[in-house]
Design an enzyme around this catalytic site. Structure first.
Site, mmCIF file in Angstrom:
data_model
loop_
_atom_site.group_PDB
_atom_site.id
_atom_site.type_symbol
_atom_site.label_atom_id
_atom_site.label_comp_id
_atom_site.label_asym_id
_atom_site.label_seq_id
_atom_site.Cartn_x
_atom_site.Cartn_y
_atom_site.Cartn_z
ATOM 1 N N HIS A 1 -15.463 -18.984 54.758
ATOM 2 C CA HIS A 1 -15.399 -19.716 53.473
ATOM 3 C C HIS A 1 -14.332 -19.097 52.592
ATOM 4 O O HIS A 1 -14.071 -17.911 52.697
ATOM 5 C CB HIS A 1 -16.751 -19.664 52.757
ATOM 6 C CG HIS A 1 -17.861 -20.374 53.475
ATOM 7 N ND1 HIS A 1 -17.914 -21.751 53.573
ATOM 8 C CD2 HIS A 1 -18.917 -19.899 54.161
ATOM 9 C CE1 HIS A 1 -18.993 -22.096 54.266
ATOM 10 N NE2 HIS A 1 -19.604 -20.980 54.628
ATOM 11 N N ASN B 1 -18.974 -25.825 57.648
ATOM 12 C CA ASN B 1 -19.356 -25.899 59.056
ATOM 13 C C ASN B 1 -18.241 -26.541 59.861
ATOM 14 O O ASN B 1 -17.532 -27.398 59.361
ATOM 15 C CB ASN B 1 -20.623 -26.743 59.221
ATOM 16 C CG ASN B 1 -21.879 -26.047 58.775
ATOM 17 O OD1 ASN B 1 -22.008 -24.845 58.907
ATOM 18 N ND2 ASN B 1 -22.815 -26.821 58.250
ATOM 19 N N LYS C 1 -3.539 -26.647 57.172
ATOM 20 C CA LYS C 1 -3.565 -27.434 55.940
ATOM 21 C C LYS C 1 -4.858 -27.121 55.185
ATOM 22 O O LYS C 1 -5.944 -27.173 55.769
ATOM 23 C CB LYS C 1 -3.518 -28.934 56.247
ATOM 24 C CG LYS C 1 -2.156 -29.468 56.641
ATOM 25 C CD LYS C 1 -1.186 -29.599 55.477
ATOM 26 C CE LYS C 1 -1.608 -30.651 54.488
ATOM 27 N NZ LYS C 1 -1.522 -32.024 54.981
ATOM 28 N N HIS C 2 -4.747 -26.784 53.919
ATOM 29 C CA HIS C 2 -5.918 -26.559 53.068
ATOM 30 C C HIS C 2 -6.878 -25.541 53.679
ATOM 31 O O HIS C 2 -8.089 -25.736 53.729
ATOM 32 C CB HIS C 2 -6.616 -27.879 52.764
ATOM 33 C CG HIS C 2 -5.736 -28.873 52.073
ATOM 34 N ND1 HIS C 2 -5.251 -28.679 50.786
ATOM 35 C CD2 HIS C 2 -5.213 -30.043 52.489
ATOM 36 C CE1 HIS C 2 -4.478 -29.696 50.447
ATOM 37 N NE2 HIS C 2 -4.434 -30.541 51.463
#
Length: 352
Positions: A352, A191, A27-28
């Site tokens: 990221h 993180n 998810k996301h």
């Protein structure tokens, strides 16, 4: 597709490292759960809403575990499977709210089952298992183009050889759980911290600015995962007309005591056939104390020993982290107080 292409790498690496079918629930652009295809216990079947007599393949077991790690976060997930999707796995997915799936292929009957989801609008993606992308990746942000090499770092048991604590007893089961945690972190937004137990991620703290917040978030999710197995939780007298997503929401409220007290007069009738017994703080402490031997992976070093204290509160005994903090000695000392085992991997993960 960001979920699809990140998650398929995760399950492919999990299978290569551990030799078992693997699944992930995304998810996301972060995993809500990731797991190996180990058999389910009767308790796990019940907490995952799976009938006792339902046939499960190893791949289906992997998805049940991945989806079951954090069922609230997995609502509307993207699914990744390491192996060709079989019928038992498709039948599990059929009853879950999901947005799409990626796998190396699909058995014909499994594809027919999945094609019926969302009135025929379910996203089904097949990927060549032998596909190898270019070594260099390109990303554009605000008109600026970044290029860097792909993260091809291999995660396996060799990363766990540098044990820095007095206790150096790292059983094979804990090694597998630490590998699960580290590979999960490789595809989790930094993180991040991951708790793992019995071949699956049970709590992922993703995308936090502070390491202790990662640990608290992952620890609270792990606590919720374990408390779903409490006899009081398993015996909640749900109304027959209450669907799975609503049951998961109610269970979360029951365990964590959200603003709506699901056991209160005038409230419980919305969910249950009778007023259930409350899950008290004493119930929680007593039950959670039984879970010892949880593993924890971190994508960066722990700067303070407070992370170790919080991890210990959720049953963590085995830790893998890069090391390299100026306070490593304090972190090791905190582990030694409770006889924990910690390995320094020397590997910093950024995603990221």
């Amino acid at each position: 597709f960001l979920d699809a292409l990140n998650s398929i790498q995760l399950v492919k690496e999990l299978k290569a490292a551990c030799g078992l079918p693997a699944a992930a629930s995304f998810k996301h652009v972060s995993p809500a759960g990731a797991a190996l295809g180990l058999p389910l216990t009767d308790v796990e079947r019940k907490m995952y809403h799976i009938a006792p007599d339902m046939e499960l393949s190893p791949l289906a077991n992997a998805y049940a575990r991945a989806r079951g790690a954090d069922r609230m976060s997995s609502f509307g997930d993207w699914i990744a499977l390491s192996d060709v999707c079989d019928v038992p796995t498709a039948k599990l997915i059929q009853h879950e709210v999901s947005d799409g799936i990626i796998a190396p292929g699909y058995e014909p009957e499994a594809l027919t089952i999945l094609a019926g989801k969302k009135k025929g609008n379910y996203n089904v993606v097949a990927i060549d298992p032998d596909y190898v992308p270019a070594e260099q990746e390109t990303k554009q942000v605000f008109g600026i183009t970044f290029q860097q090499g792909r993260n091809n770092f291999k995660i396996d048991g060799h990363l766990l050889r540098n044990i820095v604590t007095k206790n150096k007893d790292l059983p094979e089961s804990a090694k597998i759980d630490l590998i699960v945690a580290l590979i999960t972190l490789k595809y989790t937004q930094s993180n991040s911290v991951c708790f793992a137990y019995d071949g699956q991620a049970v709590g992922v703290g993703a995308g936090q600015q502070s390491r202790i917040h990662c640990t608290r978030l992952a620890g609270s999710k792990a606590d919720t995962f374990f408390l779903r197995q409490h006899p009081k939780t398993l015996s909640l007298p749900f109304r027959a007309d209450l669907g799975r997503p609503n049951r998961d929401n109610v269970i979360d409220g029951y365990i964590n005591g959200n603003e709506e007290d699901v056991c209160a007069d005038g409230i419980w009738q919305n969910y249950f056939t009778r007023q259930p017994d409350r899950l008290t703080e004493e119930d929680k402490r007593e039950f959670l104390s039984k879970f010892d031997g949880v593993s924890l992976g971190s994508d960066a070093f722990f700067p303070f020993p407070d992370n170790i204290k919080r991890a210990k509160a959720s049953g963590v005994r085995y830790i893998a982290q890069p090391g390299g903090s100026i306070r490593d000695d304090l972190v090791i000392e905190e582990c030694d107080k409770d006889g924990m085992v910690m390995a320094f991997t020397g590997m910093r993960l950024f995603h990221h």
